[in-house]
Design a protein around this motif. Structure first.
Motif, mmCIF file in Angstrom:
data_model
loop_
_atom_site.group_PDB
_atom_site.id
_atom_site.type_symbol
_atom_site.label_atom_id
_atom_site.label_comp_id
_atom_site.label_asym_id
_atom_site.label_seq_id
_atom_site.Cartn_x
_atom_site.Cartn_y
_atom_site.Cartn_z
ATOM 1 N N TYR A 84 58.381 33.369 60.894
ATOM 2 C CA TYR A 84 58.870 34.620 60.336
ATOM 3 C C TYR A 84 58.388 34.743 58.901
ATOM 4 O O TYR A 84 57.950 33.772 58.284
ATOM 5 C CB TYR A 84 60.394 34.737 60.435
ATOM 6 N N GLY A 85 58.441 35.950 58.396
ATOM 7 C CA GLY A 85 57.984 36.204 57.041
ATOM 8 C C GLY A 85 58.973 37.045 56.275
ATOM 9 O O GLY A 85 59.685 37.865 56.850
ATOM 10 N N THR A 86 59.024 36.813 54.982
ATOM 11 C CA THR A 86 59.814 37.643 54.080
ATOM 12 C C THR A 86 58.832 38.271 53.099
ATOM 13 O O THR A 86 57.620 38.071 53.203
ATOM 14 C CB THR A 86 60.864 36.805 53.317
ATOM 15 N N ASP A 87 59.362 38.994 52.120
ATOM 16 C CA ASP A 87 58.486 39.595 51.116
ATOM 17 C C ASP A 87 57.790 38.549 50.256
ATOM 18 O O ASP A 87 56.712 38.792 49.726
ATOM 19 C CB ASP A 87 59.289 40.529 50.203
ATOM 20 N N LYS A 88 58.380 37.362 50.140
ATOM 21 C CA LYS A 88 57.848 36.337 49.238
ATOM 22 C C LYS A 88 57.142 35.186 49.932
ATOM 23 O O LYS A 88 56.348 34.488 49.318
ATOM 24 C CB LYS A 88 58.985 35.769 48.385
ATOM 25 N N GLU A 89 57.428 34.960 51.234
ATOM 26 C CA GLU A 89 56.878 33.769 51.878
ATOM 27 C C GLU A 89 56.828 33.911 53.393
ATOM 28 O O GLU A 89 57.469 34.775 53.979
ATOM 29 C CB GLU A 89 57.713 32.540 51.522
ATOM 30 N N TYR A 90 56.029 33.018 54.011
ATOM 31 C CA TYR A 90 56.025 32.838 55.451
ATOM 32 C C TYR A 90 56.737 31.519 55.729
ATOM 33 O O TYR A 90 56.592 30.558 54.970
ATOM 34 C CB TYR A 90 54.597 32.737 56.001
ATOM 35 N N THR A 167 56.815 26.054 54.559
ATOM 36 C CA THR A 167 56.925 27.288 53.781
ATOM 37 C C THR A 167 55.595 27.571 53.097
ATOM 38 O O THR A 167 55.015 26.682 52.459
ATOM 39 C CB THR A 167 58.038 27.162 52.725
ATOM 40 N N ARG A 170 53.555 33.783 49.571
ATOM 41 C CA ARG A 170 52.559 34.842 49.661
ATOM 42 C C ARG A 170 51.914 35.033 48.301
ATOM 43 O O ARG A 170 52.564 34.917 47.271
ATOM 44 C CB ARG A 170 53.203 36.149 50.110
ATOM 45 N N SER A 176 55.350 48.275 51.042
ATOM 46 C CA SER A 176 56.029 48.976 52.120
ATOM 47 C C SER A 176 55.615 50.438 52.113
ATOM 48 O O SER A 176 55.677 51.116 51.086
ATOM 49 C CB SER A 176 57.539 48.855 51.940
#
Length: 185
Positions: A84-90, A167, A170, A176
């Motif tokens: 999964y990914g967030t705005d800051k990391e995978y 972790t 990015r 967005s």
């Protein structure tokens, strides 16, 4: 960023390529030294279906359900992997019960992350007129594509209670392209 980067088949698209290039080659002949026409038909059909799914960038049904390869007598060991990914990391999480840190290998080759482990266990018991030795062993290898916007120099990994968490920060923030749509009545 394109949402297709997070699709599971894009993360695992090179895994089947790496399995074909492993130094050990399994044959369809099995233990007896020959393959019946039915076994060959099943193997050919499985290859055709795998090829059809991989042409569309999707995992094959055999990969999804860990099907036993005809004639090999072995079920491929593939630990469950969540990506999964967030705005800051995978984040990549793999379930590895019973695997110790010394048995685990994590490699980054170009844009591919390779998780592999080999585990060997031997237990001996000698009591009152009997001698027992139990051995178990196994290995696995998972190959994941690393997205272009992942910071490959700052990848971290932590193994805690059988869960491996890798972790990857990015390098740039996700832009967005969302906007609110008005509902007409």
């Amino acid at each position: 960023m394109s949402i297709t980067k997070l699709n599971p088949w894009n993360w695992f698209k090179k895994e089947s390529e790496h399995e074909r290039t492993l130094p050990i080659k399994q044959t369809e002949q099995g233990v007896r030294g020959y393959a019946s026409p039915i076994d060959r038909f099943h193997a050919d059909f499985d290859r055709m279906v795998d090829s059809m799914f991989s042409d569309f960038g999707m995992p094959s049904p055999r990969q999804l359900f860990n099907k036993v390869d005809p004639g090999s007598g072995k079920t491929p060991i593939k630990p469950n992997v969540d990506v999964y990914g967030t705005d800051k990391e995978y984040v990549i999480e793999a379930e590895l019960p019973g695997i110790e840190e010394k048995d685990l290998s994590i490699e980054l080759k170009d844009d591919v992350l390779i998780l592999s482990a080999e585990m060997k266990h031997e237990e001996k018991t000698e009591e009152k007129g009997y001698y027992r030795v139990e051995r178990s062993y196994g290995s696995f290898r998972r190959v994941l594509n690393v997205p272009e916007d992942a910071d490959k120099d700052n990848i971290t990994a932590r193994l805690n209670k059988g869960i491996l968490k890798v972790t990857m920060p990015r390098t740039k923030a996700v832009e967005s392209n969302s906007r609110k749509i008005a509902i007409e009545s």
